[in-house]
Write an enzyme that holds these catalytic residues in place. Structure first.
Site, PDB file in Angstrom:
ATOM      1  N   GLY A  47       0.379  -0.902   0.028  1.00 15.41           N
ATOM      2  CA  GLY A  47       0.418  -0.004   0.447  1.00 15.41           C
ATOM      3  C   GLY A  47       0.983   1.580   0.105  1.00 15.41           C
ATOM      4  O   GLY A  47       1.759   0.950   0.267  1.00 15.41           O
ATOM      5  N   ILE A  68      -1.460  -7.385   9.247  1.00 18.84           N
ATOM      6  CA  ILE A  68      -2.662  -9.162   9.782  1.00 18.84           C
ATOM      7  C   ILE A  68      -1.845 -10.548  10.089  1.00 18.84           C
ATOM      8  O   ILE A  68      -2.527 -11.112  10.891  1.00 18.84           O
ATOM      9  CB  ILE A  68      -3.349  -9.068   8.355  1.00 18.84           C
ATOM     10  CG1 ILE A  68      -2.953  -9.493   7.194  1.00 18.84           C
ATOM     11  CG2 ILE A  68      -4.580  -7.591   7.768  1.00 18.84           C
ATOM     12  CD1 ILE A  68      -3.221 -10.538   6.088  1.00 18.84           C
ATOM     13  N   TYR A 155       0.071 -18.438  -5.220  1.00 14.10           N
ATOM     14  CA  TYR A 155      -1.128 -17.524  -4.587  1.00 14.10           C
ATOM     15  C   TYR A 155      -2.376 -17.799  -4.994  1.00 14.10           C
ATOM     16  O   TYR A 155      -2.996 -17.558  -3.574  1.00 14.10           O
ATOM     17  CB  TYR A 155      -0.510 -16.807  -5.911  1.00 14.10           C
ATOM     18  CG  TYR A 155      -2.061 -15.262  -6.055  1.00 14.10           C
ATOM     19  CD1 TYR A 155      -1.983 -14.294  -4.279  1.00 14.10           C
ATOM     20  CD2 TYR A 155      -2.849 -14.850  -6.445  1.00 14.10           C
ATOM     21  CE1 TYR A 155      -2.712 -13.450  -4.542  1.00 14.10           C
ATOM     22  CE2 TYR A 155      -3.951 -14.330  -6.893  1.00 14.10           C
ATOM     23  CZ  TYR A 155      -3.756 -13.794  -6.162  1.00 14.10           C
ATOM     24  OH  TYR A 155      -4.717 -12.216  -5.637  1.00 14.10           O
ATOM     25  N   ASN A 216       3.586 -10.405 -22.812  1.00 16.02           N
ATOM     26  CA  ASN A 216       4.353 -12.347 -22.838  1.00 16.02           C
ATOM     27  C   ASN A 216       3.153 -13.060 -23.573  1.00 16.02           C
ATOM     28  O   ASN A 216       2.102 -12.927 -23.404  1.00 16.02           O
ATOM     29  CB  ASN A 216       3.780 -13.108 -21.131  1.00 16.02           C
ATOM     30  CG  ASN A 216       4.483 -12.086 -20.293  1.00 16.02           C
ATOM     31  OD1 ASN A 216       6.016 -11.133 -20.501  1.00 16.02           O
ATOM     32  ND2 ASN A 216       3.602 -11.396 -19.033  1.00 16.02           N
ATOM     33  N   ASP A 293       0.418 -18.587 -15.605  1.00 15.03           N
ATOM     34  CA  ASP A 293      -0.664 -17.577 -16.491  1.00 15.03           C
ATOM     35  C   ASP A 293      -1.452 -18.638 -17.338  1.00 15.03           C
ATOM     36  O   ASP A 293      -0.828 -20.051 -17.544  1.00 15.03           O
ATOM     37  CB  ASP A 293       0.089 -16.917 -17.716  1.00 15.03           C
ATOM     38  CG  ASP A 293       0.607 -16.061 -17.236  1.00 15.03           C
ATOM     39  OD1 ASP A 293       0.311 -15.602 -15.506  1.00 15.03           O
ATOM     40  OD2 ASP A 293       1.312 -14.840 -17.737  1.00 15.03           O
TER      41      ASP A 293
END
Length: 333
Positions: A47, A68, A155, A216, A293
């Site tokens: 951020g 967090i 992720y 890409n 991807d």
């Protein structure tokens, strides 16, 4: 639309985790301008302070600088809060491939801390950022919420685990949750800098600097690019819906249309050329596809339309036009 729904939240306090980030700061701005009490929790790892500088003097804004990953910080942030918009996370597939441990600590352990803190504070509703990456290797288009594949990156695993935990916290502790699977969100305040910059701000910055953007692959990969105002609408609907059947579920947040990377680059080029005619001669370059991807992404938004009355106002062209206007003001040196 915002204002009518937001009337229901007046007198409530809303916590936005990651409130200094791209999506979080846009959420804060909308809530604050509707006279809602906002608490922002951010550790400023991704951020930016300048994203929330305009809010610091507002009487209805509180900044808590915290993490967090620290349960005490989560508990402090949740005090007296009716609603949580949980945006704090480490985004980016490549980042998670380079450092899976930190991505897991923030996105899984941090998420669990927030659920526990929200439960203990008696929060009415916990709305959280989920991800289109959860569809993984499932190839069918459009993506419907009930059918997912295997995750293709660390992720993606973390974001799927969020959905599993949220579901258990409803079933076990009756904490009401709504997960929002964001699809390629873009718009003002999305950061063009750094190794993990999203494609739109990165390309915009390159065009403004008269550099060639690099795609890409051959540019045929496609995404459901989603303008920030559609995402704000969805967060508000998730917080304010009175439809009990809409809670404790996950939703695609998208426009429901897909654009190839080549189309995207040309769209950006066209809109930016109206500010600087030299941009229309910039060549677009190509390199190999990236690990993790997926080729194509396209959301079905029927579930959100049916259960939450979602009605996205910005298609890719409208959104790009707004975003490019903002970037032109903020990026040209």
């Amino acid at each position: 639309m915002h204002h009518k729904e937001l009337k229901k939240l007046q007198g409530s306090k809303v916590l936005v985790t990651g409130g200094a980030g791209f999506i979080g700061s846009n959420l804060c701005e909308t809530l604050l301008s509707n006279d809602i009490q906002v608490v922002c929790l951010d550790n400023f790892s991704t951020g930016k302070r300048e994203n929330i500088t305009p809010f610091l003097n507002l009487p209805n804004f509180t900044l808590i600088e915290g993490d967090i990953r620290n349960l005490n910080d989560c508990n402090t942030a949740c005090l007296g809060v009716g609603y949580v918009l949980h945006q704090a996370a480490l985004g980016s597939v490549p980042r998670s491939i380079n450092d899976p441990i930190t991505t897991n600590e923030v996105n899984v352990s941090g998420f669990l801390n927030m659920l526990v803190a929200a439960r203990d504070a008696g929060v009415k509703r916990f709305v959280y950022a989920a991800s289109s990456s959860t569809y993984g290797d499932h190839e069918a288009l459009p993506k419907v919420e009930e059918v997912i594949g295997k995750p293709l990156s660390p992720y993606a695993i973390t974001k799927y685990v969020n959905e599993l935990y949220a579901d258990i916290f409803y079933k076990t502790y009756q904490l009401n949750t709504v997960g929002l699977r964001y699809f390629n969100v873009f718009g003002k305040r999305q950061d063009p800098d750094g190794a993990y910059a999203a494609v739109i701000p990165k390309f915009v910055q390159q065009f403004i600097n008269h550099e060639s953007p690099v795609i890409n692959g051959d540019g045929s990969y496609s995404r459901d690019f989603t303008y920030i105002d559609n995402v704000i609408q969805m967060n508000i609907l998730a917080m304010t819906t009175t439809n009990q059947n809409a809670l404790n579920s996950v939703y695609n947040v998208a426009y429901g249309d897909r654009t190839t990377l080549l189309q995207l680059a040309n769209l950006l080029k066209m809109h930016l050329s109206s500010f600087d005619s030299m941009i229309k001669n910039i060549e677009i370059k190509h390199r190999d596809n990236r690990i993790g991807d997926i080729p194509h992404s396209l959301a079905s938004i029927n579930k959100a339309k049916q259960l939450l009355n979602y009605n996205p106002k910005y298609n890719i062209n409208d959104g790009i036009k707004e975003a490019v206007n903002w970037y032109w003001e903020h990026l040209k040196s």
